[in-house]
Design an enzyme around this catalytic site. Structure first.
Site, PDB file in Angstrom:
ATOM      1  NE  ARG A  76       6.819 -33.454  11.002  1.00 16.95           N
ATOM      2  CZ  ARG A  76       8.314 -33.114  10.760  1.00 16.95           C
ATOM      3  NH1 ARG A  76       8.948 -33.933  10.021  1.00 16.95           N
ATOM      4  NH2 ARG A  76       8.835 -32.463  11.676  1.00 16.95           N
ATOM      5  CG  HIS A  77       6.614 -30.098   7.079  1.00 16.59           C
ATOM      6  ND1 HIS A  77       6.088 -29.965   8.429  1.00 16.59           N
ATOM      7  CD2 HIS A  77       7.678 -30.664   7.393  1.00 16.59           C
ATOM      8  CE1 HIS A  77       7.165 -29.961   9.296  1.00 16.59           C
ATOM      9  NE2 HIS A  77       8.225 -30.523   8.629  1.00 16.59           N
ATOM     10  NE  ARG A 129       1.857 -32.174  10.465  1.00 17.02           N
ATOM     11  CZ  ARG A 129       2.687 -32.372  11.228  1.00 17.02           C
ATOM     12  NH1 ARG A 129       3.913 -31.708  11.176  1.00 17.02           N
ATOM     13  NH2 ARG A 129       3.187 -33.488  11.993  1.00 17.02           N
ATOM     14  CB  CYS A 179       0.201  -3.064   4.512  1.00 16.70           C
ATOM     15  SG  CYS A 179      -0.285  -4.048   5.802  1.00 16.70           S
ATOM     16  N   GLY A 180       1.531  -1.340   6.440  1.00 18.96           N
ATOM     17  CA  GLY A 180       2.101  -0.761   7.679  1.00 18.96           C
ATOM     18  C   GLY A 180       2.749  -1.760   8.764  1.00 18.96           C
ATOM     19  CB  THR A 181       0.723  -4.238  10.661  1.00 13.15           C
ATOM     20  OG1 THR A 181      -0.442  -4.512   9.845  1.00 13.15           O
ATOM     21  CG2 THR A 181       0.491  -3.057  11.547  1.00 13.15           C
ATOM     22  N   GLY A 182       1.719  -5.366   7.623  1.00 21.82           N
ATOM     23  CA  GLY A 182       1.946  -6.528   6.945  1.00 21.82           C
ATOM     24  C   GLY A 182       0.735  -7.449   7.258  1.00 21.82           C
ATOM     25  N   GLY A 212      -2.844  -6.711   7.506  1.00 21.17           N
ATOM     26  CA  GLY A 212      -4.070  -6.431   6.575  1.00 21.17           C
ATOM     27  C   GLY A 212      -3.845  -6.931   5.065  1.00 21.17           C
ATOM     28  CG  HIS A 264       8.049 -26.738   8.903  1.00 19.73           C
ATOM     29  ND1 HIS A 264       8.008 -27.034  10.485  1.00 19.73           N
ATOM     30  CD2 HIS A 264       9.130 -27.456   8.639  1.00 19.73           C
ATOM     31  CE1 HIS A 264       8.934 -27.668  10.954  1.00 19.73           C
ATOM     32  NE2 HIS A 264       9.784 -27.975   9.735  1.00 19.73           N
ATOM     33  CG  ASN A 265       3.903 -23.034   7.471  1.00 15.13           C
ATOM     34  OD1 ASN A 265       4.596 -22.255   8.012  1.00 15.13           O
ATOM     35  ND2 ASN A 265       3.231 -24.109   8.020  1.00 15.13           N
ATOM     36  CG  ASP A 297      -0.420   0.262   2.657  1.00 16.66           C
ATOM     37  OD1 ASP A 297       0.794   0.205   2.641  1.00 16.66           O
ATOM     38  OD2 ASP A 297      -1.172   0.147   3.605  1.00 16.66           O
ATOM     39  CG  HIS A 298      -0.886   4.825   1.572  1.00 14.89           C
ATOM     40  ND1 HIS A 298      -1.899   3.965   1.746  1.00 14.89           N
ATOM     41  CD2 HIS A 298      -0.718   5.296   2.807  1.00 14.89           C
ATOM     42  CE1 HIS A 298      -2.452   3.879   2.813  1.00 14.89           C
ATOM     43  NE2 HIS A 298      -1.602   4.673   3.479  1.00 14.89           N
TER      44      HIS A 298
HETATM   45  C1  RB5 Z   1      -2.664   2.238   6.689  1.00 11.86           C
HETATM   46  O1  RB5 Z   1      -2.659   3.252   7.342  1.00 11.86           O
HETATM   47  C2  RB5 Z   1      -2.612   0.922   7.209  1.00 11.86           C
HETATM   48  O2  RB5 Z   1      -3.822   0.547   7.814  1.00 11.86           O
HETATM   49  C3  RB5 Z   1      -1.954  -0.291   6.396  1.00 11.86           C
HETATM   50  O3  RB5 Z   1      -0.707   0.116   5.924  1.00 11.86           O
HETATM   51  C4  RB5 Z   1      -1.914  -1.859   7.290  1.00 11.86           C
HETATM   52  O4  RB5 Z   1      -1.169  -1.334   8.421  1.00 11.86           O
HETATM   53  C5  RB5 Z   1      -2.982  -2.390   7.423  1.00 11.86           C
HETATM   54  O5  RB5 Z   1      -3.103  -3.623   7.864  1.00 11.86           O
END
Ligand code: RB5
Length: 153
Positions: A136-137, A140, A69-72, A74, A102-103, A12-13
């Site tokens: 085994r993986h 799964r 994204c910000g956290t990875g 979403g 494994h995955n 994302d941005h």
């Molecule tokens: C955008 O502000 C933020 O919500 C997005 O980058 C991400 O962290 C969502 O999971």
């Protein structure tokens, strides 16, 4: 699925700069990078970018995908809605190696507000160099791939 060293990147941005740094890094490792953007910093919606990248992997056009994204979190959730995608968020190299071994993960998600650049590149390296162990993986992973069901009770 393709075995060619072709990889799709999207974000994302929030994560454009880190995505472009990762793209340059991966290209130096000999991967053909398909960077599907975005390239301008206007606020955008991470699900559409996650699903667009996932489509390139699910169709077999690209072997792997890396999304940010910000956290990875979403963008990972959105990518995993595409059939055939196994995407994990990683903030350490051990997890990045294990989601391959494994995955049999075919996508990696990173959080730009979580990671420094150096660690992000190490995580990418760990993901790209680890091999699925099968055995085994594989059983799964097949269970993961069973059609999604709505539980009623
Ligand atoms: C955008 O502000 C933020 O919500 C997005 O980058 C991400 O962290 C969502 O999971």
């Amino acid at each position: 699925m393709t075995d060619t060293k072709r990889i799709v990147l999207s974000s994302d941005h929030a994560a454009i700069d880190l995505r472009q740094t990762i793209a340059a890094h991966i290209a130096k490792l000999g991967w053909e990078v398909v960077d599907i953007g975005p390239t301008t910093p206007e606020s955008t919606h991470y699900p559409k970018h996650g699903k667009a990248a996932a489509g390139r992997v699910a169709s077999g056009d690209c072997r792997f995908g890396i999304i940010l994204c910000g956290t990875g979190q979403g963008i990972m959730m959105a990518a995993n809605k595409v059939a055939g995608i196994r995407c994990g968020v990683c903030s350490d190299t051990f997890s990045a190696r294990m989601i391959r071994q494994h995955n049999d993960a075919n996508m990696l998600s990173l959080g730009v507000r979580v990671l420094g650049e150096g660690l992000a590149l190490d995580i990418v390296d760990a993901f790209l160099t680890a091999e699925f162990e099968g055995g085994r993986h594989a059983t799964r992973v097949e269970m993961i791939e069973a059609p999604e069901v709505a539980l009623t009770a």
